[in-house]
Design a protein around this motif. Structure first.
Motif, PDB file in Angstrom:
ATOM      1  N   ASP A   3       0.862  -1.275   0.094  1.00 17.84           N
ATOM      2  CA  ASP A   3       0.050   0.017   0.147  1.00 17.84           C
ATOM      3  C   ASP A   3       0.844   1.263  -0.037  1.00 17.84           C
ATOM      4  OD1 ASP A   3      -2.115  -1.500   0.153  1.00 17.84           O
ATOM      5  OD2 ASP A   3      -2.670  -1.144   2.167  1.00 17.84           O
ATOM      6  N   ALA A   4       1.989   1.267   0.728  1.00 18.42           N
ATOM      7  CA  ALA A   4       2.654   2.599   0.882  1.00 18.42           C
ATOM      8  C   ALA A   4       3.415   2.753  -0.407  1.00 18.42           C
ATOM      9  CB  ALA A   4       4.003   2.084   1.923  1.00 18.42           C
ATOM     10  N   ALA A   5       4.004   1.501  -1.334  1.00 20.92           N
ATOM     11  CA  ALA A   5       4.405   1.861  -2.444  1.00 20.92           C
ATOM     12  C   ALA A   5       3.337   2.322  -3.525  1.00 20.92           C
ATOM     13  CB  ALA A   5       5.328   0.554  -2.945  1.00 20.92           C
ATOM     14  N   GLU A   6       2.223   1.791  -3.318  1.00 23.35           N
ATOM     15  CA  GLU A   6       0.991   2.349  -4.287  1.00 23.35           C
ATOM     16  C   GLU A   6       0.718   3.862  -4.197  1.00 23.35           C
ATOM     17  OE1 GLU A   6      -0.874   1.620  -7.552  1.00 23.35           O
ATOM     18  OE2 GLU A   6       0.342  -0.236  -6.683  1.00 23.35           O
ATOM     19  N   ALA A   7       0.689   4.035  -2.723  1.00 26.23           N
ATOM     20  CA  ALA A   7       0.369   5.564  -2.481  1.00 26.23           C
ATOM     21  C   ALA A   7       1.604   6.407  -3.069  1.00 26.23           C
ATOM     22  CB  ALA A   7       0.369   5.690  -1.020  1.00 26.23           C
ATOM     23  N   LEU A   8       2.882   6.026  -2.994  1.00 28.88           N
ATOM     24  CA  LEU A   8       4.009   6.750  -3.393  1.00 28.88           C
ATOM     25  C   LEU A   8       3.984   6.866  -5.011  1.00 28.88           C
ATOM     26  CD1 LEU A   8       6.619   8.286  -2.905  1.00 28.88           C
ATOM     27  CD2 LEU A   8       7.863   6.174  -2.951  1.00 28.88           C
ATOM     28  N   LEU A   9       3.618   5.915  -5.600  1.00 29.03           N
ATOM     29  CA  LEU A   9       3.517   5.791  -7.118  1.00 29.03           C
ATOM     30  C   LEU A   9       2.464   6.709  -7.642  1.00 29.03           C
ATOM     31  CD1 LEU A   9       4.483   4.695  -9.933  1.00 29.03           C
ATOM     32  CD2 LEU A   9       2.852   2.770  -9.505  1.00 29.03           C
ATOM     33  N   THR A  10       1.258   6.595  -6.862  1.00 25.49           N
ATOM     34  CA  THR A  10       0.232   7.542  -7.049  1.00 25.49           C
ATOM     35  C   THR A  10       0.620   9.199  -7.130  1.00 25.49           C
ATOM     36  OG1 THR A  10      -1.401   6.032  -6.947  1.00 25.49           O
ATOM     37  CG2 THR A  10      -2.443   8.460  -6.877  1.00 25.49           C
ATOM     38  N   ALA A  11       1.224   9.463  -6.027  1.00 18.93           N
ATOM     39  CA  ALA A  11       1.729  10.789  -5.588  1.00 18.93           C
ATOM     40  C   ALA A  11       2.768  11.313  -6.475  1.00 18.93           C
ATOM     41  CB  ALA A  11       1.984  10.784  -4.078  1.00 18.93           C
ATOM     42  N   VAL A  12       3.686  10.298  -6.829  1.00 15.61           N
ATOM     43  CA  VAL A  12       4.911  10.614  -7.823  1.00 15.61           C
ATOM     44  C   VAL A  12       4.132  11.101  -9.372  1.00 15.61           C
ATOM     45  CG1 VAL A  12       6.612   9.599  -9.229  1.00 15.61           C
ATOM     46  CG2 VAL A  12       6.608   9.396  -6.771  1.00 15.61           C
ATOM     47  N   ARG A  13       2.973  10.289  -9.568  1.00 15.20           N
ATOM     48  CA  ARG A  13       2.492  10.647 -10.860  1.00 15.20           C
ATOM     49  C   ARG A  13       1.928  11.942 -10.864  1.00 15.20           C
ATOM     50  NH1 ARG A  13       0.828   4.145 -12.270  1.00 15.20           N
ATOM     51  NH2 ARG A  13       2.769   3.753 -13.087  1.00 15.20           N
ATOM     52  N   GLU A  14       1.131  12.196  -9.737  1.00 16.07           N
ATOM     53  CA  GLU A  14       0.383  13.282  -9.957  1.00 16.07           C
ATOM     54  C   GLU A  14       1.246  14.552  -9.664  1.00 16.07           C
ATOM     55  OE1 GLU A  14      -2.186  12.834  -6.185  1.00 16.07           O
ATOM     56  OE2 GLU A  14      -3.519  11.567  -7.225  1.00 16.07           O
ATOM     57  N   LEU A  15       2.365  14.475  -8.870  1.00 19.48           N
ATOM     58  CA  LEU A  15       3.226  15.532  -8.916  1.00 19.48           C
ATOM     59  C   LEU A  15       4.014  15.831 -10.447  1.00 19.48           C
ATOM     60  CD1 LEU A  15       4.812  17.934  -7.456  1.00 19.48           C
ATOM     61  CD2 LEU A  15       6.267  16.094  -6.236  1.00 19.48           C
ATOM     62  N   ALA A  35      13.243  20.560 -13.464  1.00 19.43           N
ATOM     63  CA  ALA A  35      13.624  19.511 -14.213  1.00 19.43           C
ATOM     64  C   ALA A  35      14.258  18.540 -13.577  1.00 19.43           C
ATOM     65  CB  ALA A  35      14.765  19.990 -15.443  1.00 19.43           C
ATOM     66  N   ALA A  36      15.118  18.790 -12.513  1.00 20.00           N
ATOM     67  CA  ALA A  36      15.905  17.988 -11.857  1.00 20.00           C
ATOM     68  C   ALA A  36      14.866  17.139 -10.854  1.00 20.00           C
ATOM     69  CB  ALA A  36      16.694  18.751 -10.799  1.00 20.00           C
ATOM     70  N   LEU A  37      13.700  17.621 -10.467  1.00 21.06           N
ATOM     71  CA  LEU A  37      12.844  17.129  -9.920  1.00 21.06           C
ATOM     72  C   LEU A  37      12.000  16.009 -10.514  1.00 21.06           C
ATOM     73  CD1 LEU A  37      11.199  16.616  -7.055  1.00 21.06           C
ATOM     74  CD2 LEU A  37       9.694  18.650  -7.415  1.00 21.06           C
ATOM     75  N   ASP A  38      11.507  16.649 -11.983  1.00 24.16           N
ATOM     76  CA  ASP A  38      11.036  15.626 -12.685  1.00 24.16           C
ATOM     77  C   ASP A  38      11.738  14.397 -13.029  1.00 24.16           C
ATOM     78  OD1 ASP A  38       8.655  14.978 -14.441  1.00 24.16           O
ATOM     79  OD2 ASP A  38      10.154  15.203 -15.851  1.00 24.16           O
ATOM     80  N   THR A  39      12.981  14.428 -13.261  1.00 26.53           N
ATOM     81  CA  THR A  39      14.030  13.471 -13.447  1.00 26.53           C
ATOM     82  C   THR A  39      13.839  12.379 -12.406  1.00 26.53           C
ATOM     83  OG1 THR A  39      15.298  14.824 -15.115  1.00 26.53           O
ATOM     84  CG2 THR A  39      16.326  12.672 -14.174  1.00 26.53           C
ATOM     85  N   ALA A  40      14.071  13.033 -11.083  1.00 18.14           N
ATOM     86  CA  ALA A  40      14.086  12.174 -10.030  1.00 18.14           C
ATOM     87  C   ALA A  40      12.840  11.419  -9.538  1.00 18.14           C
ATOM     88  CB  ALA A  40      14.452  12.962  -8.763  1.00 18.14           C
ATOM     89  N   LEU A  41      11.684  11.985 -10.019  1.00 17.30           N
ATOM     90  CA  LEU A  41      10.210  11.361 -10.016  1.00 17.30           C
ATOM     91  C   LEU A  41      10.124  10.631 -11.086  1.00 17.30           C
ATOM     92  CD1 LEU A  41       8.110  14.635  -9.339  1.00 17.30           C
ATOM     93  CD2 LEU A  41       8.440  12.798  -7.722  1.00 17.30           C
ATOM     94  N   ALA A  42      10.643  10.674 -12.357  1.00 18.22           N
ATOM     95  CA  ALA A  42      10.550   9.686 -13.408  1.00 18.22           C
ATOM     96  C   ALA A  42      11.514   8.287 -12.886  1.00 18.22           C
ATOM     97  CB  ALA A  42      11.063  10.053 -14.649  1.00 18.22           C
ATOM     98  N   GLU A  43      12.352   8.515 -12.335  1.00 21.51           N
ATOM     99  CA  GLU A  43      13.402   7.444 -12.056  1.00 21.51           C
ATOM    100  C   GLU A  43      12.677   6.484 -10.874  1.00 21.51           C
ATOM    101  OE1 GLU A  43      16.865   9.586 -10.986  1.00 21.51           O
ATOM    102  OE2 GLU A  43      17.651   9.547 -13.498  1.00 21.51           O
TER     103      GLU A  43
END
Length: 118
Positions: A39-51, A65-73
């Motif tokens: 559940d924690a990983a699923e919530a993080l994935l959802t939050a990452v995609r939303e951000l 750009a740096a934040l987007d790269t880190a979020l994509a990774e």
């Protein structure tokens, strides 16, 4: 079949196996299922995609750009392994800590939307 052609003999089970036969044969495996996410990983994935989606609405800077790269990774790591490792989480924490104005802007947009009943 001519006598100089090699013979192929397969004995035993071949369940879940991949093999190719012939001089131009090609074998490619796609076994298994996607890694399980808690559940924690699923919530993080959802939050990452939303951000990541929210970042597309902001003026692009080196910081975004740096934040987007880190979020994509992070998104890729969660999708492929089922979790974001500690070093990945620390990198995101550091980038978000360095981006407090950005985080405040995105959070304030959510607060406004909430107050407007959206």
């Amino acid at each position: 079949m001519t006598t100089d052609e090699p013979g192929v003999s397969i004995s035993g089970g071949v369940h879940g196996s991949t093999f190719a036969i012939g001089s131009h044969a090609h074998a490619e495996s796609h076994h298994g299922t996607a890694p399980q996410r808690d559940d924690a990983a699923e919530a993080l994935l959802t939050a990452v995609r939303e951000l990541r989606e929210d970042l597309t609405r902001l003026r692009a800077t080196d910081e975004t750009a740096a934040l987007d790269t880190a979020l994509a990774e992070t998104e890729e790591e969660i999708v492929t392994t089922g979790q974001a490792g500690p070093s990945r989480r620390e990198r995101l924490r550091a980038l978000l800590d360095d981006s407090q104005a950005l985080v405040g802007l995105v959070a304030s947009a959510g607060a406004v939307a909430g107050l407007l009943g959206l």
